[in-house]
Motif scaffolding. Sequence first.
Motif, PDB file in Angstrom:
ATOM      1  N   THR A  87      -9.376   8.750 -10.938  1.00 29.91           N
ATOM      2  CA  THR A  87      -8.507   7.950 -10.092  1.00 29.91           C
ATOM      3  C   THR A  87      -7.832   6.892 -10.959  1.00 29.91           C
ATOM      4  O   THR A  87      -8.243   6.637 -12.096  1.00 29.91           O
ATOM      5  N   LEU A  88      -6.808   6.271 -10.419  1.00 29.14           N
ATOM      6  CA  LEU A  88      -6.182   5.099 -11.044  1.00 29.14           C
ATOM      7  C   LEU A  88      -6.245   3.971 -10.019  1.00 29.14           C
ATOM      8  O   LEU A  88      -5.650   4.060  -8.953  1.00 29.14           O
ATOM      9  N   ARG A  89      -6.972   2.926 -10.370  1.00 28.91           N
ATOM     10  CA  ARG A  89      -7.168   1.832  -9.418  1.00 28.91           C
ATOM     11  C   ARG A  89      -6.846   0.484 -10.041  1.00 28.91           C
ATOM     12  O   ARG A  89      -6.980   0.284 -11.246  1.00 28.91           O
ATOM     13  N   GLY A  90      -6.429  -0.428  -9.170  1.00 29.99           N
ATOM     14  CA  GLY A  90      -6.204  -1.797  -9.597  1.00 29.99           C
ATOM     15  C   GLY A  90      -7.523  -2.486  -9.878  1.00 29.99           C
ATOM     16  O   GLY A  90      -8.610  -1.956  -9.618  1.00 29.99           O
ATOM     17  N   VAL A  91      -7.435  -3.693 -10.404  1.00 32.32           N
ATOM     18  CA  VAL A  91      -8.625  -4.457 -10.774  1.00 32.32           C
ATOM     19  C   VAL A  91      -8.847  -5.557  -9.743  1.00 32.32           C
ATOM     20  O   VAL A  91      -8.076  -6.512  -9.684  1.00 32.32           O
ATOM     21  N   PRO A  92      -9.871  -5.448  -8.914  1.00 35.31           N
ATOM     22  CA  PRO A  92     -10.131  -6.510  -7.934  1.00 35.31           C
ATOM     23  C   PRO A  92     -10.708  -7.745  -8.611  1.00 35.31           C
ATOM     24  O   PRO A  92     -11.399  -7.645  -9.625  1.00 35.31           O
ATOM     25  N   HIS A  93     -10.403  -8.916  -8.057  1.00 31.55           N
ATOM     26  CA  HIS A  93     -11.048 -10.119  -8.584  1.00 31.55           C
ATOM     27  C   HIS A  93     -12.542 -10.072  -8.229  1.00 31.55           C
ATOM     28  O   HIS A  93     -12.965  -9.317  -7.347  1.00 31.55           O
ATOM     29  N   ILE A  94     -13.329 -10.854  -8.940  1.00 33.44           N
ATOM     30  CA  ILE A  94     -14.762 -10.878  -8.675  1.00 33.44           C
ATOM     31  C   ILE A  94     -15.195 -12.262  -8.200  1.00 33.44           C
ATOM     32  O   ILE A  94     -16.303 -12.720  -8.470  1.00 33.44           O
ATOM     33  N   LEU A  95     -14.314 -12.919  -7.444  1.00 39.29           N
ATOM     34  CA  LEU A  95     -14.649 -14.190  -6.818  1.00 39.29           C
ATOM     35  C   LEU A  95     -15.325 -13.936  -5.468  1.00 39.29           C
ATOM     36  O   LEU A  95     -15.049 -12.937  -4.803  1.00 39.29           O
ATOM     37  N   ALA A  96     -16.186 -14.857  -5.063  1.00 42.80           N
ATOM     38  CA  ALA A  96     -16.845 -14.807  -3.748  1.00 42.80           C
ATOM     39  C   ALA A  96     -17.628 -13.516  -3.534  1.00 42.80           C
ATOM     40  O   ALA A  96     -17.740 -13.034  -2.409  1.00 42.80           O
ATOM     41  N   MET A  97     -18.167 -12.955  -4.610  1.00 50.52           N
ATOM     42  CA  MET A  97     -18.945 -11.729  -4.453  1.00 50.52           C
ATOM     43  C   MET A  97     -20.223 -11.965  -3.662  1.00 50.52           C
ATOM     44  O   MET A  97     -20.732 -11.054  -3.007  1.00 50.52           O
ATOM     45  N   ARG A  98     -20.736 -13.178  -3.687  1.00 55.00           N
ATOM     46  CA  ARG A  98     -21.930 -13.464  -2.899  1.00 55.00           C
ATOM     47  C   ARG A  98     -21.671 -13.243  -1.409  1.00 55.00           C
ATOM     48  O   ARG A  98     -22.584 -12.911  -0.648  1.00 55.00           O
ATOM     49  N   THR A  99     -20.433 -13.419  -0.979  1.00 52.49           N
ATOM     50  CA  THR A  99     -20.109 -13.266   0.443  1.00 52.49           C
ATOM     51  C   THR A  99     -19.535 -11.894   0.780  1.00 52.49           C
ATOM     52  O   THR A  99     -19.324 -11.598   1.953  1.00 52.49           O
ATOM     53  N   SER A 100     -19.252 -11.047  -0.214  1.00 53.53           N
ATOM     54  CA  SER A 100     -18.443  -9.865   0.068  1.00 53.53           C
ATOM     55  C   SER A 100     -19.032  -8.541  -0.391  1.00 53.53           C
ATOM     56  O   SER A 100     -18.375  -7.507  -0.254  1.00 53.53           O
ATOM     57  N   VAL A 101     -20.247  -8.534  -0.913  1.00 53.72           N
ATOM     58  CA  VAL A 101     -20.825  -7.300  -1.436  1.00 53.72           C
ATOM     59  C   VAL A 101     -21.705  -6.594  -0.413  1.00 53.72           C
ATOM     60  O   VAL A 101     -21.721  -5.364  -0.317  1.00 53.72           O
ATOM     61  N   ALA A 102     -22.427  -7.362   0.381  1.00 52.39           N
ATOM     62  CA  ALA A 102     -23.420  -6.762   1.276  1.00 52.39           C
ATOM     63  C   ALA A 102     -22.766  -6.070   2.470  1.00 52.39           C
ATOM     64  O   ALA A 102     -21.762  -6.535   3.013  1.00 52.39           O
TER      65      ALA A 102
ATOM     66  N   GLY B 122     -11.907   9.324   2.179  1.00 49.10           N
ATOM     67  CA  GLY B 122     -10.601   8.725   2.422  1.00 49.10           C
ATOM     68  C   GLY B 122     -10.633   7.251   2.734  1.00 49.10           C
ATOM     69  O   GLY B 122      -9.599   6.669   3.066  1.00 49.10           O
ATOM     70  N   THR B 123     -11.809   6.610   2.607  1.00 45.91           N
ATOM     71  CA  THR B 123     -11.904   5.193   2.972  1.00 45.91           C
ATOM     72  C   THR B 123     -12.045   4.305   1.739  1.00 45.91           C
ATOM     73  O   THR B 123     -12.522   4.738   0.687  1.00 45.91           O
ATOM     74  N   PHE B 124     -11.648   3.047   1.914  1.00 47.91           N
ATOM     75  CA  PHE B 124     -11.726   2.040   0.859  1.00 47.91           C
ATOM     76  C   PHE B 124     -12.244   0.755   1.474  1.00 47.91           C
ATOM     77  O   PHE B 124     -11.989   0.474   2.644  1.00 47.91           O
ATOM     78  N   ASN B 125     -12.978  -0.031   0.683  1.00 50.52           N
ATOM     79  CA  ASN B 125     -13.612  -1.196   1.282  1.00 50.52           C
ATOM     80  C   ASN B 125     -12.701  -2.418   1.274  1.00 50.52           C
ATOM     81  O   ASN B 125     -11.658  -2.456   0.635  1.00 50.52           O
ATOM     82  N   THR B 126     -13.110  -3.413   2.029  1.00 50.19           N
ATOM     83  CA  THR B 126     -12.260  -4.555   2.364  1.00 50.19           C
ATOM     84  C   THR B 126     -12.428  -5.680   1.351  1.00 50.19           C
ATOM     85  O   THR B 126     -13.549  -6.140   1.125  1.00 50.19           O
ATOM     86  N   PRO B 127     -11.341  -6.173   0.765  1.00 56.07           N
ATOM     87  CA  PRO B 127     -11.441  -7.315  -0.150  1.00 56.07           C
ATOM     88  C   PRO B 127     -11.326  -8.634   0.617  1.00 56.07           C
ATOM     89  O   PRO B 127     -10.748  -8.680   1.709  1.00 56.07           O
ATOM     90  N   PRO B 128     -11.862  -9.726   0.064  1.00 53.13           N
ATOM     91  CA  PRO B 128     -11.651 -11.036   0.693  1.00 53.13           C
ATOM     92  C   PRO B 128     -10.205 -11.482   0.544  1.00 53.13           C
ATOM     93  O   PRO B 128      -9.543 -11.154  -0.438  1.00 53.13           O
ATOM     94  N   LEU B 129      -9.718 -12.233   1.528  1.00 52.36           N
ATOM     95  CA  LEU B 129      -8.310 -12.647   1.526  1.00 52.36           C
ATOM     96  C   LEU B 129      -8.091 -14.082   1.095  1.00 52.36           C
ATOM     97  O   LEU B 129      -6.964 -14.455   0.763  1.00 52.36           O
TER      98      LEU B 129
END
Length: 370
Positions: A42-57, A208-215
């Motif tokens: 695949t070719l994917r963008g690079v997500p930021h890794i801020l607020a991972m404590r709130t967004s991984v689980a 076909g699904t992708f997970n949700t990034p923080p806004l």
Amino acid sequence: PLFVAETVAGLARGFEAPRQMRMNGLIRENLDGFEDLDNRFTLRGVPHILAMRTSVASRDGPHTGWGGDGAPGDRTLRSFAVGAVIQHFPKTTSRVAGVDFRLPTEEELDALEAFMLSLGRQEDLSLPLALADARATRGQTLFLDNNVARCNVCHFNAGANANPAVFGEGAGNLNFNTGLEDLPDIPSHVLGDPRPPRDDGRNIPGDGTFNTPPLVEAADTPPFFHNNARATLEEAVAFYNSDAFNNSPSGQVGRITLTTEQVNDIAAFLRVLNALENIRQAEAMLTALPTRDDRARATLRLAIEETQDAMEVLSAVNLHADAVANLDAAKQALATALDYRNNAERALAELREARGRILAAQAPAITSGQ
């Protein structure tokens, strides 16, 4: 060795996609395994890794990549680091442990996990906020309306987690098929070097699904979506008007039809959230400056970057010129503070003034815990 396909003959094929990386910011990933490098990637963008404590689980287990599949094995942050070494750091595409790369030690994995979890917000916001700008206030109302824009359904409190009132308590970060792969102008397809197979999202085969990034952190980390499909925040919001979204499985709840003004208002709201987070981080850095001069100066440089990000996020659409003036004054004070530590206090005052201009007078300050 990272990003070396152009210079290392043994990694010229099947390892990276240099033109895609340099022109579109897309990184080649072999999420379906390394058995067929020419056809399974695949070719994917690079997500930021801020607020991972709130967004991984999530109730489905840890989500650490745009498809929730950014790590092998148990998909934890520790496995994420191991997967990154195997994916990006081999000397040859044979990827033999101990020969082509060295795996991280347990101590290194502990340190990497702790570092990633320390970055950015440690808690989600609690919306709504009392905002001073009319555009941002209208945008917040639209964002929170589950019958109009419906943003808060999947991005609860502008974070990465699903709304518990809709998906149940403890749902956490979920995966959705929003039709992004059906857009006709995906950057990786336009350039065509190489043109990847259709990205099928999470699992093997994909669903076909992708997970949700923080806004909250979105405005200063473009481009957007797992495939960098949209360059600006306003374009990213407008995507939810598209046929690709409205015909997707996630769009079947009800068609979203936003006016241009509504799109811009939602984007203005997200820009304000981003600027407030930049200011919060800069304030936190300045109120806890290290005692050692070299570390203090490094911290001041980071605070300058956060302040600059806030200025750019707001001024790009002429939001809060008054707050931008305060931010510029804070940045100038911080530049001086690289040599004169006491000027950090003046910068702090300007940052607080900027925050006060963005939040309505009756709004409490956003605490460091948020």
